[in-house]
Enzyme design. Structure first.
Site, PDB file in Angstrom:
ATOM      1  N   ILE A 314     -47.758  -9.132 -35.813  1.00 33.00           N
ATOM      2  CA  ILE A 314     -48.825 -10.257 -36.377  1.00 33.00           C
ATOM      3  C   ILE A 314     -50.048  -9.542 -36.715  1.00 33.00           C
ATOM      4  O   ILE A 314     -50.608  -8.966 -35.864  1.00 33.00           O
ATOM      5  CB  ILE A 314     -49.017 -11.380 -35.260  1.00 33.00           C
ATOM      6  CG1 ILE A 314     -47.717 -11.902 -35.083  1.00 33.00           C
ATOM      7  CG2 ILE A 314     -49.826 -12.264 -35.567  1.00 33.00           C
ATOM      8  CD1 ILE A 314     -47.645 -12.976 -33.887  1.00 33.00           C
ATOM      9  N   PRO A 315     -50.339  -9.391 -37.790  1.00 35.61           N
ATOM     10  CA  PRO A 315     -51.252  -8.122 -38.273  1.00 35.61           C
ATOM     11  C   PRO A 315     -52.763  -8.809 -38.129  1.00 35.61           C
ATOM     12  O   PRO A 315     -53.536  -8.957 -39.022  1.00 35.61           O
ATOM     13  CB  PRO A 315     -51.044  -8.050 -39.845  1.00 35.61           C
ATOM     14  CG  PRO A 315     -50.526  -9.441 -40.345  1.00 35.61           C
ATOM     15  CD  PRO A 315     -49.719 -10.134 -39.199  1.00 35.61           C
ATOM     16  N   CYS A 316     -53.193  -9.010 -36.865  1.00 31.94           N
ATOM     17  CA  CYS A 316     -54.398  -9.145 -36.600  1.00 31.94           C
ATOM     18  C   CYS A 316     -55.515  -8.136 -36.724  1.00 31.94           C
ATOM     19  O   CYS A 316     -56.835  -8.408 -36.934  1.00 31.94           O
ATOM     20  CB  CYS A 316     -54.610  -9.589 -35.076  1.00 31.94           C
ATOM     21  SG  CYS A 316     -54.281  -8.079 -33.828  1.00 31.94           S
ATOM     22  N   HIS A 317     -54.727  -6.915 -37.117  1.00 30.00           N
ATOM     23  CA  HIS A 317     -55.556  -5.672 -37.623  1.00 30.00           C
ATOM     24  C   HIS A 317     -56.261  -5.881 -38.958  1.00 30.00           C
ATOM     25  O   HIS A 317     -57.030  -4.950 -39.333  1.00 30.00           O
ATOM     26  CB  HIS A 317     -54.942  -4.470 -37.277  1.00 30.00           C
ATOM     27  CG  HIS A 317     -53.675  -4.197 -38.346  1.00 30.00           C
ATOM     28  ND1 HIS A 317     -52.474  -4.943 -37.660  1.00 30.00           N
ATOM     29  CD2 HIS A 317     -53.307  -3.998 -39.549  1.00 30.00           C
ATOM     30  CE1 HIS A 317     -51.354  -4.690 -38.517  1.00 30.00           C
ATOM     31  NE2 HIS A 317     -51.991  -4.038 -39.792  1.00 30.00           N
TER      32      HIS A 317
END
Ligand SMILES: [Zn+2]
Length: 352
Positions: A314-317
């Protein structure tokens, strides 16, 4: 770390090269301690050495500080009170330090803590936590069942170890007892070790081992699933290991390993929105908030973003500040920057 780097560090270790002070720490697999490059003790063989950029990484990899070279003190200035704090952790490595514990200490607690932070770049509480997590991670890293590991840990006080492991990971159900069990594995990646936790069907957690707040995340996961965590691998863990390898090679843009999201409806909504950010792209918190129809819910969205337990997947970056600055990241800003650049580069070469 590359073989070349390891050989360079090993050479520095043999020569007790003072120029490498603070550049690396070495963990010695045969004794379980970690040292500074100039340690006066007899030097280990190269194959028994593991090199770390920071003392925290060495702690998380379950090494304890060497008594001779005292890697937690400044080389030319060994602070007694810092050393005293370290020794107190070693007496009870599983203990959770609270503010009030300091009041009972026979030292000037505030001075000692300030010195600790200055010498070591992390607070004493963070140190104790890294040491505690390291003890639990040690078993996950070896991938052996706890009980077997307990018999073979010659160099740890076995009760301290057992307590640290079960306090963080839960006590595994004993034979014949019903209880949900999750498996946890240590996965080495280009950006440092990660821990993956899964059952037979789904992955529940994927985080960098040194992630801020990992212990609390594991605790919440255990509470929600009512499960104990034991070292081991299941299909989802094999799958994510393979996918991570491809991701870091720049060959994978979308993870397929099945995951279980445990969040509030709002958090789930934010996480699903994160997954719509195209690979190689970044959004601001405001854009993310707007995408779920809550343009003023900026702060709540940022919190939900931070509560993500599936790093990279889950690409919170991919969320940065509106002014182009990186913003925050639980796994640390250097990683965030690397990930964003990596995805931009591999996005271009893959033509996505
Ligand atoms: Zn040493």
């Amino acid at each position: 770390m590359t073989d070349q780097k390891s050989r360079e560090y090993y050479q520095a270790l043999l020569e007790k090269d003072t120029e490498y002070e603070g550049v690396f720490f070495v963990g010695v697999k045969t004794t379980g301690v970690f040292c500074r490059p100039t340690c006066p003790a007899r030097k280990p063989k190269l194959q028994n050495c593991e090199f770390f950029a920071t003392a925290e990484q060495a702690l998380l990899a379950s090494f304890r500080p060497c008594k001779r070279c005292q890697p937690l003190s400044h080389p030319s200035h060994v602070s007694e009170s810092v050393q005293q704090l370290v020794e107190m952790v070693e007496q009870n490595p599983e203990k959770r330090w609270r503010e009030r514990d300091f009041e009972a200490l026979d030292l000037d607690a505030s001075t000692a803590r300030r010195q600790f932070k200055k010498r070591f770049g992390m607070t004493f509480i963070e140190y104790a936590r890294a040491r505690r997590m390291g003890l639990a991670m040690k078993e996950i890293r070896k991938g052996k069942p706890v009980i077997e590991a307990q018999l073979s840990t010659g160099y740890e006080s076995s009760s301290g170890f057992r307590d640290a492991f079960s306090k963080i990971m839960g006590s595994p159900p004993s034979l014949g007892e019903e209880g949900k069990v999750l498996s946890a594995a240590w996965l080495d990646t280009k950006l440092g070790p990660m821990v993956a936790i899964a059952d037979e069907q789904d992955l529940y957690l994927l985080e960098f081992v040194d992630r801020r707040g990992l212990e609390g995340e594991v605790e919440r996961l255990r509470k929600k699933t009512k499960a104990a965590i034991i070292p081991g691998k299941t299909d989802p863990i094999d799958s994510i290991e393979e996918e991570l390898d491809q991701y870091f090679k720049g060959e994978l843009t979308c993870f397929q390993t099945p995951v279980k999201l445990l969040g509030t409806p709002f958090q789930m909504e934010v996480w699903e929105a994160l997954c719509t950010i195209p690979f190689g792209d970044t959004w601001s918190y405001a854009e993310l908030a707007a995408s779920i129809g809550k343009p003023s819910g900026y702060r709540a969205v940022a919190r939900a973003n931070g509560a993500n337990q599936l790093a990279l997947m889950i690409p919170c970056h991919r969320i940065i500040n509106s002014n182009g600055e990186l913003g925050g990241y639980g796994g640390g800003l250097p990683r965030k920057e690397w990930l964003i650049q990596h995805e931009q580069r591999s996005g271009i070469s893959l033509g996505v």
